[in-house]
Design a protein around this motif. Structure first.
Motif, PDB file in Angstrom:
ATOM      1  N   ALA A  12      -7.622  -6.096   4.169  1.00 62.97           N
ATOM      2  CA  ALA A  12      -6.665  -6.786   3.113  1.00 62.97           C
ATOM      3  C   ALA A  12      -6.082  -5.785   1.948  1.00 62.97           C
ATOM      4  O   ALA A  12      -4.986  -5.921   1.608  1.00 62.97           O
ATOM      5  CB  ALA A  12      -7.591  -7.669   2.346  1.00 62.97           C
ATOM      6  N   GLY A  13      -6.838  -4.671   1.524  1.00 59.73           N
ATOM      7  CA  GLY A  13      -6.442  -3.620   0.775  1.00 59.73           C
ATOM      8  C   GLY A  13      -5.245  -2.844   1.432  1.00 59.73           C
ATOM      9  O   GLY A  13      -4.254  -2.689   1.003  1.00 59.73           O
ATOM     10  N   VAL A  14      -5.269  -2.608   2.687  1.00 59.81           N
ATOM     11  CA  VAL A  14      -4.412  -1.519   3.630  1.00 59.81           C
ATOM     12  C   VAL A  14      -3.052  -2.826   3.529  1.00 59.81           C
ATOM     13  O   VAL A  14      -1.961  -2.203   3.409  1.00 59.81           O
ATOM     14  CB  VAL A  14      -4.720  -1.291   5.022  1.00 59.81           C
ATOM     15  N   CYS A  15      -3.256  -3.801   3.983  1.00 62.34           N
ATOM     16  CA  CYS A  15      -2.108  -4.734   3.985  1.00 62.34           C
ATOM     17  C   CYS A  15      -1.482  -5.265   2.733  1.00 62.34           C
ATOM     18  O   CYS A  15      -0.376  -5.177   2.782  1.00 62.34           O
ATOM     19  CB  CYS A  15      -2.572  -6.126   4.636  1.00 62.34           C
ATOM     20  N   SER A  16      -2.329  -5.473   1.654  1.00 64.39           N
ATOM     21  CA  SER A  16      -1.683  -5.487   0.256  1.00 64.39           C
ATOM     22  C   SER A  16      -0.673  -4.183  -0.087  1.00 64.39           C
ATOM     23  O   SER A  16       0.373  -4.370  -0.585  1.00 64.39           O
ATOM     24  CB  SER A  16      -2.713  -5.515  -0.690  1.00 64.39           C
ATOM     25  N   PHE A  21       4.750  -1.946  -0.854  1.00 63.97           N
ATOM     26  CA  PHE A  21       5.683  -0.753  -0.712  1.00 63.97           C
ATOM     27  C   PHE A  21       6.777  -1.439   0.306  1.00 63.97           C
ATOM     28  O   PHE A  21       7.967  -0.811  -0.233  1.00 63.97           O
ATOM     29  CB  PHE A  21       5.142   0.247   0.498  1.00 63.97           C
ATOM     30  N   LEU A  22       6.778  -2.605   1.050  1.00 66.04           N
ATOM     31  CA  LEU A  22       7.991  -3.336   1.720  1.00 66.04           C
ATOM     32  C   LEU A  22       8.828  -3.783   0.411  1.00 66.04           C
ATOM     33  O   LEU A  22       9.825  -4.046   0.492  1.00 66.04           O
ATOM     34  CB  LEU A  22       7.509  -4.250   2.576  1.00 66.04           C
ATOM     35  N   ALA A  27      13.475  -4.353  -3.086  1.00 71.22           N
ATOM     36  CA  ALA A  27      14.181  -4.292  -4.570  1.00 71.22           C
ATOM     37  C   ALA A  27      15.041  -3.147  -4.645  1.00 71.22           C
ATOM     38  O   ALA A  27      16.000  -3.394  -5.130  1.00 71.22           O
ATOM     39  CB  ALA A  27      13.067  -4.169  -5.411  1.00 71.22           C
ATOM     40  N   ALA A  28      14.558  -2.041  -3.969  1.00 70.33           N
ATOM     41  CA  ALA A  28      15.608  -0.555  -4.356  1.00 70.33           C
ATOM     42  C   ALA A  28      16.804  -1.030  -3.468  1.00 70.33           C
ATOM     43  O   ALA A  28      17.970  -0.501  -4.043  1.00 70.33           O
ATOM     44  CB  ALA A  28      14.677   0.394  -3.894  1.00 70.33           C
TER      45      ALA A  28
END
Length: 167
Positions: A12-16, A21-22, A27-28
């Protein structure tokens, strides 16, 4: 020690992190995309190179007539490390006393490089201007390592100062 709950939390931490980042990338793209804003609201016009104002050419004689001897003395400080102004006193470079009008490569007691020793003619104001601008271009192979004076006004002031020394 290593149970299912720990593996679930790590995944869950890696996926979050990946999701954050996505979202940041999305947004950028939205904020800084050049296609999303349409046309420019105003255009700044600049003059083309052809329409640039031309600088009128001033003859070398006019520059010499308006030369400032005092400013030439200040410019000479760049030359003073290698050249002396006393008659017959040579240093790393030859004495510059009475240099305007002197035959090139003829200062007594100074060993000129082959590039200057073989030159004919005298040091006129125009010749000095060309030499001081870039010595290596004027006499290819000269041992003078000075890169030259880029501003013509500085060169003209220096030549007027050197010419004033011998009355």
């Amino acid at each position: 020690m290593f149970d299912t709950m720990t593996l679930t939390k790590a995944t869950a931490g890696v996926c979050s992190t990946f999701l954050v980042f996505l979202l940041g990338h999305w947004a950028a793209d939205v904020l800084y995309s050049t296609d999303a804003h349409g046309e420019q609201s105003y255009v700044i016009e600049v003059a083309s190179a052809e329409a640039a104002t031309e600088v009128e050419e001033v003859s070398f004689e006019e520059l010499m007539a308006s030369a400032d001897v005092a400013k030439g003395a200040k410019v000479f400080k760049k030359c003073a490390a290698c050249h002396k102004l006393e008659d017959g006193v040579n240093a790393t470079g030859p004495s510059l006393y009475d240099v305007v009008g002197r035959t090139q490569g003829t200062e007594d007691g100074f060993g000129y490089s082959g590039a200057l020793a073989g030159r004919d003619g005298s040091w006129t104001a125009e010749e000095l201007d060309a030499f001081i601008a870039k010595p290596s271009a004027y006499a290819s192979g000269t041992s003078m390592s000075f890169s030259g004076l880029k501003k013509q006004k500085d060169r003209v002031n220096l030549i007027a100062y050197l010419d004033s020394l011998d009355d």
